[in-house]
Design a protein around this motif. Structure first.
Motif, PDB file in Angstrom:
ATOM      1  N   ARG A 174      -6.809 -13.742  13.417  1.00 10.49           N
ATOM      2  CA  ARG A 174      -8.206 -13.563  13.802  1.00 10.49           C
ATOM      3  C   ARG A 174      -9.020 -12.901  12.690  1.00 10.49           C
ATOM      4  N   ASN A 175      -8.327 -12.421  11.655  1.00  7.70           N
ATOM      5  CA  ASN A 175      -8.955 -11.763  10.523  1.00  7.70           C
ATOM      6  C   ASN A 175      -9.609 -12.819   9.628  1.00  7.70           C
ATOM      7  N   PRO A 176     -10.895 -12.661   9.289  1.00  6.57           N
ATOM      8  CA  PRO A 176     -11.569 -13.661   8.438  1.00  6.57           C
ATOM      9  C   PRO A 176     -10.862 -13.900   7.102  1.00  6.57           C
ATOM     10  N   LEU A 177     -10.147 -12.894   6.589  1.00  2.00           N
ATOM     11  CA  LEU A 177      -9.427 -13.072   5.329  1.00  2.00           C
ATOM     12  C   LEU A 177      -8.220 -14.000   5.480  1.00  2.00           C
ATOM     13  N   CYS A 178      -7.833 -14.278   6.715  1.00  5.79           N
ATOM     14  CA  CYS A 178      -6.613 -15.056   6.950  1.00  5.79           C
ATOM     15  C   CYS A 178      -6.899 -16.494   7.361  1.00  5.79           C
ATOM     16  N   SER A 179      -8.023 -17.022   6.964  1.00  3.28           N
ATOM     17  CA  SER A 179      -8.363 -18.389   7.363  1.00  3.28           C
ATOM     18  C   SER A 179      -7.455 -19.424   6.712  1.00  3.28           C
ATOM     19  N   THR A 185      -3.372 -14.280   0.424  1.00  6.62           N
ATOM     20  CA  THR A 185      -4.714 -13.707   0.325  1.00  6.62           C
ATOM     21  C   THR A 185      -4.665 -12.186   0.334  1.00  6.62           C
ATOM     22  N   LEU A 186      -3.885 -11.624   1.258  1.00  6.92           N
ATOM     23  CA  LEU A 186      -3.826 -10.164   1.370  1.00  6.92           C
ATOM     24  C   LEU A 186      -3.051  -9.522   0.220  1.00  6.92           C
ATOM     25  N   ILE A 187      -1.982 -10.149  -0.232  1.00  2.00           N
ATOM     26  CA  ILE A 187      -1.233  -9.602  -1.359  1.00  2.00           C
ATOM     27  C   ILE A 187      -2.122  -9.579  -2.604  1.00  2.00           C
ATOM     28  N   SER A 188      -2.874 -10.656  -2.814  1.00  2.00           N
ATOM     29  CA  SER A 188      -3.805 -10.690  -3.949  1.00  2.00           C
ATOM     30  C   SER A 188      -4.909  -9.658  -3.788  1.00  2.00           C
ATOM     31  N   PHE A 189      -5.387  -9.469  -2.556  1.00  2.00           N
ATOM     32  CA  PHE A 189      -6.416  -8.475  -2.272  1.00  2.00           C
ATOM     33  C   PHE A 189      -5.921  -7.074  -2.648  1.00  2.00           C
ATOM     34  N   ILE A 190      -4.670  -6.763  -2.292  1.00  2.00           N
ATOM     35  CA  ILE A 190      -4.110  -5.455  -2.626  1.00  2.00           C
ATOM     36  C   ILE A 190      -3.998  -5.267  -4.133  1.00  2.00           C
ATOM     37  N   GLU A 191      -3.417  -6.260  -4.802  1.00  2.00           N
ATOM     38  CA  GLU A 191      -3.144  -6.100  -6.235  1.00  2.00           C
ATOM     39  C   GLU A 191      -4.416  -6.210  -7.080  1.00  2.00           C
ATOM     40  N   ASP A 192      -5.301  -7.150  -6.734  1.00  2.00           N
ATOM     41  CA  ASP A 192      -6.447  -7.422  -7.595  1.00  2.00           C
ATOM     42  C   ASP A 192      -7.681  -6.587  -7.255  1.00  2.00           C
ATOM     43  N   TRP A 193      -7.719  -6.040  -6.031  1.00  2.00           N
ATOM     44  CA  TRP A 193      -8.892  -5.262  -5.641  1.00  2.00           C
ATOM     45  C   TRP A 193      -8.547  -3.804  -5.353  1.00  2.00           C
ATOM     46  N   ILE A 194      -7.596  -3.578  -4.439  1.00  2.00           N
ATOM     47  CA  ILE A 194      -7.259  -2.188  -4.096  1.00  2.00           C
ATOM     48  C   ILE A 194      -6.714  -1.446  -5.310  1.00  2.00           C
ATOM     49  N   PHE A 195      -5.736  -2.035  -5.995  1.00  2.00           N
ATOM     50  CA  PHE A 195      -5.095  -1.356  -7.118  1.00  2.00           C
ATOM     51  C   PHE A 195      -5.956  -1.332  -8.388  1.00  2.00           C
ATOM     52  N   LYS A 196      -6.986  -2.161  -8.434  1.00  2.00           N
ATOM     53  CA  LYS A 196      -7.845  -2.179  -9.627  1.00  2.00           C
ATOM     54  C   LYS A 196      -9.205  -1.531  -9.396  1.00  2.00           C
ATOM     55  N   LYS A 197      -9.625  -1.451  -8.121  1.00  2.00           N
ATOM     56  CA  LYS A 197     -10.960  -0.933  -7.826  1.00  2.00           C
ATOM     57  C   LYS A 197     -10.949   0.389  -7.052  1.00  2.00           C
ATOM     58  N   PRO A 222       2.587 -12.948   9.707  1.00  2.00           N
ATOM     59  CA  PRO A 222       3.335 -14.088   9.151  1.00  2.00           C
ATOM     60  C   PRO A 222       4.729 -13.649   8.723  1.00  2.00           C
ATOM     61  N   SER A 223       5.692 -14.527   8.859  1.00  2.00           N
ATOM     62  CA  SER A 223       7.092 -14.174   8.634  1.00  2.00           C
ATOM     63  C   SER A 223       7.388 -13.707   7.214  1.00  2.00           C
ATOM     64  N   ASP A 224       6.553 -14.119   6.244  1.00  2.00           N
ATOM     65  CA  ASP A 224       6.824 -13.759   4.848  1.00  2.00           C
ATOM     66  C   ASP A 224       6.003 -12.578   4.346  1.00  2.00           C
ATOM     67  N   PHE A 225       5.137 -12.019   5.195  1.00  2.00           N
ATOM     68  CA  PHE A 225       4.187 -11.024   4.690  1.00  2.00           C
ATOM     69  C   PHE A 225       4.866  -9.762   4.194  1.00  2.00           C
ATOM     70  N   PHE A 226       5.710  -9.141   4.998  1.00  2.00           N
ATOM     71  CA  PHE A 226       6.290  -7.862   4.597  1.00  2.00           C
ATOM     72  C   PHE A 226       7.287  -8.016   3.450  1.00  2.00           C
ATOM     73  N   TYR A 227       7.960  -9.150   3.391  1.00  2.00           N
ATOM     74  CA  TYR A 227       8.862  -9.400   2.263  1.00  2.00           C
ATOM     75  C   TYR A 227       8.072  -9.406   0.949  1.00  2.00           C
ATOM     76  N   LYS A 228       6.952 -10.111   0.939  1.00  2.00           N
ATOM     77  CA  LYS A 228       6.153 -10.205  -0.285  1.00  2.00           C
ATOM     78  C   LYS A 228       5.407  -8.904  -0.573  1.00  2.00           C
ATOM     79  N   LEU A 229       4.965  -8.221   0.477  1.00  2.00           N
ATOM     80  CA  LEU A 229       4.341  -6.919   0.269  1.00  2.00           C
ATOM     81  C   LEU A 229       5.330  -5.949  -0.364  1.00  2.00           C
TER      82      LEU A 229
END
Length: 418
Positions: A174-179, A185-197, A222-229
């Motif tokens: 239901r999250n707009p970032l997860c369309s 999307t979220l892994i990139s958001f963490i690395e490219d925005w949170i960790f850089k900004k 998603p089944s792969d989210f925490f593994y990749k995080l």
């Protein structure tokens, strides 16, 4: 003379702070297994289990026997100053379920386990920042509240909370970032925005997350989210804390929910079911991480011997129930998915942690949730809500399959009546 239900409720309102919400006027008298009775003798199917606490149900004879035996020995002695064998026995059993060499710190509740995990992560890494997820529930004391955000009322009026904390979106469809691809999307958001900004990763001690958001609406990532995080976090020496207060100890059909997601957290927070109904919590973590120096963290009642006696039984019995939990949960989900209603938006969950979300005009249908829960209560089923408009089904793990489906059909019928 016995009091009526409404006399008890009136006195409750007079003498207890009303900082929590009750869904309907149920006043418990006693229970057995997955059945409870009110003070007027009416019988109910327990689809709540004290918010997931009573894994082995009400009145479990093995727990009663173990606690009675321990009561004859001693009720309490300060584990922070002295030793007792039972604390070691339960810790050995608990750590045996972990995929690495681990140590335990005992607490009294879920929020206290989260507080301890925050201190352990900061103390071990020497870093201060901790990142959590929006829509999570980790407790209501000020440290854990800094990461709780399933409802705004939980945080209203209590600022300032912990500094050096940040919340990001959870992987929820239901999250707009997860369309599209939610995980990437979220892994990139963490690395490219949170960790850089926002914060350099060298200052981040840990991420804290529920493997399945319980209070937030039984949201399964998603089944792969925490593994990749976790792969990203390892790159920067950041710890992963899993809050398994609600999902742990067999609730999802495995001892810990993280086992479903091919991930190994560094620290796990536990409470609820681990004490079998007696207040107990625990933090379990890698041995090399559980290294706070003497005097830096302790409590009076953590590892209470009565709670540990109950926990010993729970940790012996729950592994025998895992297949039953998985199969019964799947049948409940199948039954709910067959509901004929335009208001049933989604059915999701794992094991016996199941959510049925109601929506109307593509918005949360809170009035429908209240109506289904109240009418199900009138028909003898005790369930509660989660998120904004999700029916939460969370019975004792020992519930008989036929009884579970009987309760499910009542809820299903009430959804169809909306």
């Amino acid at each position: 003379m016995n009091k009526s239900i409404y006399e008890v409720i009136k006195e409750d309102e007079e003498y207890l702070m009303q900082s929590f919400k009750r869904w309907y006027p149920f006043v418990i008298s006693h229970g057995k297994g997955a059945i409870v009775y009110d003070i007027e003798g009416k019988e109910y199917i327990d689809f709540n289990a004290g918010i997931g606490v009573l894994a082995l149900g009400h009145g479990n004879e093995k727990i009663i026997s173990a606690v009675n035996e321990q009561m004859r020995k001693f009720f309490h002695y300060s584990l922070t100053d002295f030793y007792y064998e039972l604390a070691v026995e339960v810790a050995k059993r608990l750590t045996s379920f972990m995929p690495y060499s681990a140590k335990v710190f005992y607490t009294n509740s879920g929020t206290e386990s989260v507080e301890a995990a925050i201190k352990i992560a900061r103390g071990h890494t020497g870093r201060q920042w901790i990142i959590g997820f929006i829509n999570s529930f980790h407790g209501r004391t000020l440290g854990s509240l800094s990461f709780t955000s399933s409802k705004a009322i939980q945080r209203k009026s209590f600022s300032p909370l912990l500094p050096s904390t940040y919340l990001i979106p959870y992987p929820d469809k239901r999250n707009p970032l997860c369309s599209d691809n939610c995980t990437e999307t979220l892994i990139s958001f963490i690395e490219d925005w949170i960790f850089k900004k926002i914060v350099d990763p060298s200052e981040v001690a840990a991420f804290i997350a529920e493997p399945i958001q319980g209070e937030g609406g039984v949201i399964v990532p998603p089944s792969d989210f925490f593994y990749k995080l976790n792969n990203l976090l390892k790159k920067y020496g950041i710890l992963l804390i899993m809050d398994e207060v609600q999902t742990g100890i067999g609730r999802t059909g495995k001892m810990f929910a993280f086992e479903h997601f091919n991930v190994t957290p560094d620290i796990v927070c536990l409470a609820k079911a681990i004490g079998g109904g007696i207040p107990l919590g625990a933090v379990v973590g890698r041995k090399e991480i559980m290294d706070l120096p003497p005097g830096s963290h302790a409590n009076t009642f953590g590892g209470n011997p009565l709670a540990l006696a109950a926990s010993k039984v729970v940790l012996e019995e729950v592994p025998k129930l895992l297949d039953h939990v998985s199969s019964t949960g799947k049948k409940i989900i199948e039954e709910l998915k067959d509901t004929k209603s335009p208001y049933l938006y989604d059915v999701r969950g794992m094991g016996l942690l199941i959510g049925a979300e109601l929506r109307k005009d593509n918005k949360p249908f809170y009035e429908g949730l209240e109506k289904v829960l109240y009418n199900s209560f009138k028909r003898g089923v005790l369930a509660i809500g989660a998120g904004e408009s999700t029916i939460r089904i969370e019975p004792p793990l020992i519930i008989d399959e036929d009884l579970a489906l009987k309760g499910t059909k009542i809820i299903k019928e009430e959804i169809e009546k909306l």
